[in-house]
Design a protein around this motif. Sequence first.
Motif, mmCIF file in Angstrom:
data_model
loop_
_atom_site.group_PDB
_atom_site.id
_atom_site.type_symbol
_atom_site.label_atom_id
_atom_site.label_comp_id
_atom_site.label_asym_id
_atom_site.label_seq_id
_atom_site.Cartn_x
_atom_site.Cartn_y
_atom_site.Cartn_z
ATOM 1 N N PHE A 100 -8.706 13.099 -0.732
ATOM 2 C CA PHE A 100 -9.155 11.820 -0.864
ATOM 3 C C PHE A 100 -8.504 10.857 -1.820
ATOM 4 O O PHE A 100 -8.697 11.191 -2.975
ATOM 5 C CB PHE A 100 -10.502 11.827 -0.849
ATOM 6 C CG PHE A 100 -11.407 12.503 0.294
ATOM 7 C CD1 PHE A 100 -11.541 13.723 0.212
ATOM 8 C CD2 PHE A 100 -11.930 11.577 1.088
ATOM 9 C CE1 PHE A 100 -12.395 14.131 1.508
ATOM 10 C CE2 PHE A 100 -12.619 12.049 2.219
ATOM 11 C CZ PHE A 100 -12.967 13.344 2.521
ATOM 12 N N HIS A 101 -7.366 10.466 -1.572
ATOM 13 C CA HIS A 101 -6.603 9.703 -2.480
ATOM 14 C C HIS A 101 -6.624 8.332 -2.508
ATOM 15 O O HIS A 101 -6.852 7.571 -1.579
ATOM 16 C CB HIS A 101 -4.933 9.935 -1.913
ATOM 17 C CG HIS A 101 -4.199 9.215 -2.688
ATOM 18 N ND1 HIS A 101 -3.919 9.189 -4.267
ATOM 19 C CD2 HIS A 101 -3.442 7.973 -2.461
ATOM 20 C CE1 HIS A 101 -2.981 8.353 -4.561
ATOM 21 N NE2 HIS A 101 -2.576 7.792 -3.574
ATOM 22 N N TRP A 102 -6.930 7.754 -3.762
ATOM 23 C CA TRP A 102 -7.285 6.102 -4.064
ATOM 24 C C TRP A 102 -6.191 5.412 -4.379
ATOM 25 O O TRP A 102 -5.680 5.226 -5.414
ATOM 26 C CB TRP A 102 -8.603 6.338 -5.214
ATOM 27 C CG TRP A 102 -9.344 7.347 -4.976
ATOM 28 C CD1 TRP A 102 -9.397 8.402 -5.845
ATOM 29 C CD2 TRP A 102 -10.355 7.459 -4.142
ATOM 30 N NE1 TRP A 102 -10.401 9.348 -5.368
ATOM 31 C CE2 TRP A 102 -11.139 8.698 -4.412
ATOM 32 C CE3 TRP A 102 -10.823 6.684 -2.940
ATOM 33 C CZ2 TRP A 102 -12.114 9.177 -3.501
ATOM 34 C CZ3 TRP A 102 -11.833 7.429 -2.229
ATOM 35 C CH2 TRP A 102 -12.596 8.326 -2.264
ATOM 36 N N HIS A 103 -5.452 5.183 -3.385
ATOM 37 C CA HIS A 103 -4.078 4.506 -3.579
ATOM 38 C C HIS A 103 -4.123 3.203 -4.239
ATOM 39 O O HIS A 103 -4.693 2.342 -3.984
ATOM 40 C CB HIS A 103 -3.557 4.173 -2.170
ATOM 41 C CG HIS A 103 -2.067 3.746 -2.070
ATOM 42 N ND1 HIS A 103 -1.113 4.491 -1.480
ATOM 43 C CD2 HIS A 103 -1.495 2.646 -2.618
ATOM 44 C CE1 HIS A 103 0.076 3.914 -1.791
ATOM 45 N NE2 HIS A 103 -0.217 2.682 -2.368
ATOM 46 N N GLY A 104 -3.475 3.314 -5.609
ATOM 47 C CA GLY A 104 -3.234 2.009 -6.467
ATOM 48 C C GLY A 104 -4.253 1.889 -7.445
ATOM 49 O O GLY A 104 -4.331 1.057 -8.393
ATOM 50 N N LEU A 149 -6.924 -2.441 -2.678
ATOM 51 C CA LEU A 149 -6.252 -1.324 -2.535
ATOM 52 C C LEU A 149 -6.647 -0.570 -1.265
ATOM 53 O O LEU A 149 -7.565 -1.121 -0.545
ATOM 54 C CB LEU A 149 -6.440 -0.360 -3.805
ATOM 55 C CG LEU A 149 -6.506 -1.067 -5.125
ATOM 56 C CD1 LEU A 149 -7.082 -0.162 -6.293
ATOM 57 C CD2 LEU A 149 -4.940 -1.544 -5.415
ATOM 58 N N TRP A 150 -6.169 0.728 -1.264
ATOM 59 C CA TRP A 150 -6.579 1.557 0.090
ATOM 60 C C TRP A 150 -6.828 2.913 -0.421
ATOM 61 O O TRP A 150 -6.396 3.284 -1.237
ATOM 62 C CB TRP A 150 -5.706 1.080 1.381
ATOM 63 C CG TRP A 150 -4.227 1.931 1.239
ATOM 64 C CD1 TRP A 150 -3.388 1.295 0.089
ATOM 65 C CD2 TRP A 150 -3.663 2.717 1.976
ATOM 66 N NE1 TRP A 150 -2.189 2.063 0.580
ATOM 67 C CE2 TRP A 150 -2.431 2.935 1.874
ATOM 68 C CE3 TRP A 150 -4.151 3.226 3.078
ATOM 69 C CZ2 TRP A 150 -1.614 3.696 2.537
ATOM 70 C CZ3 TRP A 150 -3.310 4.050 3.941
ATOM 71 C CH2 TRP A 150 -2.023 4.426 3.542
ATOM 72 N N PHE A 151 -7.454 3.544 0.532
ATOM 73 C CA PHE A 151 -7.690 4.943 0.414
ATOM 74 C C PHE A 151 -7.201 5.763 1.638
ATOM 75 O O PHE A 151 -7.421 5.477 2.872
ATOM 76 C CB PHE A 151 -9.123 5.422 -0.032
ATOM 77 C CG PHE A 151 -10.305 5.231 0.913
ATOM 78 C CD1 PHE A 151 -10.853 3.879 0.829
ATOM 79 C CD2 PHE A 151 -10.780 6.157 1.555
ATOM 80 C CE1 PHE A 151 -11.916 3.608 1.813
ATOM 81 C CE2 PHE A 151 -11.803 5.785 2.508
ATOM 82 C CZ PHE A 151 -12.499 4.851 2.667
ATOM 83 N N HIS A 152 -6.532 6.917 1.375
ATOM 84 C CA HIS A 152 -6.337 7.788 2.751
ATOM 85 C C HIS A 152 -6.189 9.385 2.023
ATOM 86 O O HIS A 152 -5.918 9.618 1.010
ATOM 87 C CB HIS A 152 -4.756 7.090 3.012
ATOM 88 C CG HIS A 152 -3.692 7.337 1.999
ATOM 89 N ND1 HIS A 152 -2.879 8.266 1.884
ATOM 90 C CD2 HIS A 152 -3.366 6.270 1.163
ATOM 91 C CE1 HIS A 152 -2.167 8.107 0.876
ATOM 92 N NE2 HIS A 152 -2.275 6.876 0.373
ATOM 93 N N PRO A 153 -5.832 9.982 3.035
ATOM 94 C CA PRO A 153 -5.569 11.396 2.788
ATOM 95 C C PRO A 153 -4.299 11.793 2.252
ATOM 96 O O PRO A 153 -3.164 10.907 2.455
ATOM 97 C CB PRO A 153 -5.728 12.234 4.209
ATOM 98 C CG PRO A 153 -5.493 11.145 5.062
ATOM 99 C CD PRO A 153 -5.678 9.811 4.512
HETATM 100 CU CU LIG Z 1 -1.062 6.345 -1.062
#
Ligand SMILES: [Cu+2]
Length: 218
Positions: A147-151, A185-189
């Motif tokens: 679970f990556h919290w992009h930005g 921002l966005w979150f993604h695997p």
């Molecule tokens: Cu990312």
Amino acid sequence: MKKRWLIATIGIFTLMIIVGGSYLLFIRGTMPNNKQHMKSMMNGGNTTTNQTMMEGMGHGASVDLKSTEEKERRLNIPKMLKSDRETKNSIQYTIVAKQGETQFFQDSKKTETLGYNGNYLGPVVELKKGKMVTIRTVNRLSEATTFHWHGLVVPSSVDGGPHQVVKAGETKVVKFKVKQDESTLWFHPHPMGKTAEQVYKGLAGLLYVKDEKTKETM
Ligand SMILES: [Cu+2]
């Protein structure tokens, strides 16, 4: 280092495809419903031209605009994720990565998709500057994810990079303080070798960071 750039590039392109696709579905969904607009368009040219024009804007798939579903298709606006608990200085959420099914076109077969807390894509997670955030991340997929919290400006130990694997069936809790100004921002695997596939199958959600300057419009 090269691999990280490759993964980042694939991630950005995938996001562009998802956002672009959603926008096109939105255009297609709303235009035929705006009768006046549609009427003037039809009067200004023949139907085939307009239809071809609209198809040309899209992803190449020929869609019969006369079908009721196409006329009434609406942009699927993601819901705000309800917090498990909120105090003045803290907020808690649960985010579940899971398998689902989505029917993209009328009469089409259902497609196997992935989603956060739903069948496809994810909710909007609202964060406030200065608050402590606790997120319970649950992996209900049949394979590992992260679970990556992009930005989001957080320590790498909670940022869900490829080294912070959440195995199938596992739950991990991350905690961090929100230290940045308002942002979208966005979150993604971000699992090793599986990031693109998991994202394009639907694992992507929004993060809204609010601060004291944020104007409430919703
Ligand atoms: Cu990312």
